[in-house]
Design an enzyme around this catalytic site. Structure first.
Site, short mmCIF file in Angstrom:
data_model
loop_
_atom_site.label_atom_id
_atom_site.label_comp_id
_atom_site.label_asym_id
_atom_site.label_seq_id
_atom_site.Cartn_x
_atom_site.Cartn_y
_atom_site.Cartn_z
N ASP A 54 -2.95 -8.55 -7.98
CA ASP A 54 -2.74 -9.02 -6.62
C ASP A 54 -3.55 -10.30 -6.39
O ASP A 54 -4.46 -10.33 -5.56
CB ASP A 54 -3.18 -7.90 -5.66
CG ASP A 54 -3.07 -8.28 -4.20
OD1 ASP A 54 -2.37 -9.25 -3.90
OD2 ASP A 54 -3.70 -7.60 -3.37
N GLU A 72 -13.65 -8.50 -8.44
CA GLU A 72 -13.50 -9.54 -7.42
C GLU A 72 -14.43 -10.70 -7.80
O GLU A 72 -15.59 -10.47 -8.15
CB GLU A 72 -13.86 -9.00 -6.04
CG GLU A 72 -13.84 -10.03 -4.93
CD GLU A 72 -12.50 -10.76 -4.82
OE1 GLU A 72 -12.50 -12.00 -4.79
OE2 GLU A 72 -11.44 -10.07 -4.76
N SER A 129 -6.34 -2.31 -0.82
CA SER A 129 -5.85 -1.53 -1.98
C SER A 129 -6.95 -0.69 -2.62
O SER A 129 -6.70 0.47 -2.97
CB SER A 129 -5.23 -2.47 -3.02
OG SER A 129 -4.21 -3.24 -2.46
N HIS A 144 0.81 -1.22 0.00
CA HIS A 144 0.00 0.00 0.00
C HIS A 144 0.84 1.27 0.00
O HIS A 144 0.41 2.29 -0.54
CB HIS A 144 -0.98 -0.04 1.17
CG HIS A 144 -1.98 -1.15 1.02
ND1 HIS A 144 -2.49 -1.84 2.08
CD2 HIS A 144 -2.53 -1.69 -0.11
CE1 HIS A 144 -3.34 -2.75 1.63
NE2 HIS A 144 -3.36 -2.68 0.31
N HIS A 152 -7.85 -8.01 -8.31
CA HIS A 152 -8.29 -8.92 -7.25
C HIS A 152 -8.54 -8.07 -6.00
O HIS A 152 -7.72 -8.02 -5.08
CB HIS A 152 -7.23 -10.00 -6.98
CG HIS A 152 -6.97 -10.88 -8.15
ND1 HIS A 152 -6.22 -10.49 -9.24
CD2 HIS A 152 -7.37 -12.16 -8.41
CE1 HIS A 152 -6.17 -11.49 -10.12
NE2 HIS A 152 -6.85 -12.50 -9.64
N ASN A 203 -13.45 -12.22 -13.45
CA ASN A 203 -12.05 -12.61 -13.40
C ASN A 203 -11.20 -11.38 -13.73
O ASN A 203 -11.26 -10.86 -14.84
CB ASN A 203 -11.80 -13.73 -14.42
CG ASN A 203 -10.37 -14.23 -14.41
OD1 ASN A 203 -9.43 -13.48 -14.16
ND2 ASN A 203 -10.19 -15.51 -14.66
N GLY A 204 -10.44 -10.93 -12.76
CA GLY A 204 -9.68 -9.70 -12.95
C GLY A 204 -8.67 -9.77 -14.07
O GLY A 204 -8.42 -8.77 -14.76
#
Length: 279
Positions: free
Chosen positions: A164, A118, A100, A19, A42, A143-144
């Site tokens: 991530d 997500e 995030s 972060h 994600h 699906n990211g």
């Protein structure tokens, strides 16, 4: 396989590194007036209660944000990060931690916009609820990795992609490399920030080798280890791999990482700032 829940790990040493890096990249993008696009592949739920059953079960935040919370005389970049978390808490008591998405959303200007994806069936409704009041933030259950194909290049032609994944499956490391190939092909000037855990060092070496094989230049590695590599269970370190990093990020992290290492793991820790491929 969707068993991973970040609520067990929120605010740990890996989140601190991730972060602070995210904040610094966003600050660099905001040095220009033109807006930018932020994609979080994600996202999790974006906001975590540190007194929840999950967080208290592992209490990982006590060795991360918990150690920073009451410190004085820290680097100014770390102080700005702490102020972001204080803003979320609204008091001097550490009760909540920002994921995030919330770090980013708090920093976004009116001209910037974000997409948070997500896939987890329990986490997505919470993510959608937590960001319903942010006009320049869109949430999507998807699906990211696919969003790099679907949304790049952004109309602004400026942006940051945070990748991530949970790394529950060994295939995730390969999927990261494939996602970077797809994204970079569409948006070569974008900034890509990849978070990774060090559980087995060999997995990280293979992922880095895969990134090197893409031929992409300007790939910077930042890593914070709390103990030496081991074949025992558990994460010993975490890192960020940044493609097209802001010019000042290397020098900023060479100041920040020694401070974090001395505070979070004074006897067993180490840090790395390394160019995987230079310009």
């Amino acid at each position: 396989m969707l068993s991973y829940r970040h609520s067990f790990h929120a605010g740990n040493h890996a989140d601190v590194l991730k972060h602070i890096t995210l904040m610094l990249i966003i600050e660099s993008l905001q040095q220009k007036e033109k807006g930018f696009y932020y994609l979080d592949t994600h996202a999790g739920v974006g906001r975590y209660r540190l007194f929840s059953e999950e967080a208290e079960k592992t209490a990982e935040f006590k060795e991360g944000i918990g150690r920073l919370w009451a410190q004085k005389d820290m680097p100014e970049e770390v102080e700005r990060y702490i102020q972001l978390i204080r803003k979320l808490n609204g008091s001097q008591t550490l009760r909540y931690y920002a994921g995030s998405p919330l770090i980013a959303a708090t920093l976004l200007r009116q001209q910037d916009h974000a997409l948070l994806t997500e896939l987890h069936p329990t986490d997505f409704p919470l993510l959608r609820h937590n960001f319903s009041q942010f006009k320049n933030v869109t949430t999507k259950r998807d699906n990211g990795f696919q969003q790099l194909k679907a949304t790049l290049p952004p109309k602004e032609r400026r942006g940051l992609v945070l990748i991530d994944p949970p790394y529950e499956l060994k295939e995730d490391y390969e999927l990261v490399v494939e996602a970077i190939k797809e994204g970079y092909k569409r948006f070569a000037t974008g900034i890509y920030a990849i978070w990774y855990p060090v559980v087995l060092r060999q997995q990280i070496k293979r992922m880095i080798k895969g990134l090197e094989s893409t031929g992409i230049r300007k790939i910077l590695q930042l890593e914070l280890a709390v103990r030496p590599d081991s074949d025992q269970k558990g994460m010993t370190a975490s890192g960020m791999i940044v493609i097209n990093p802001p010019w000042q990020l290397e020098s900023q992290m060479k100041k920040i990482l020694p401070y974090l290492t001395a505070l979070l793991a004074p006897e067993t820790g180490s840090w790395t700032v390394n160019w995987i491929t230079p310009e």
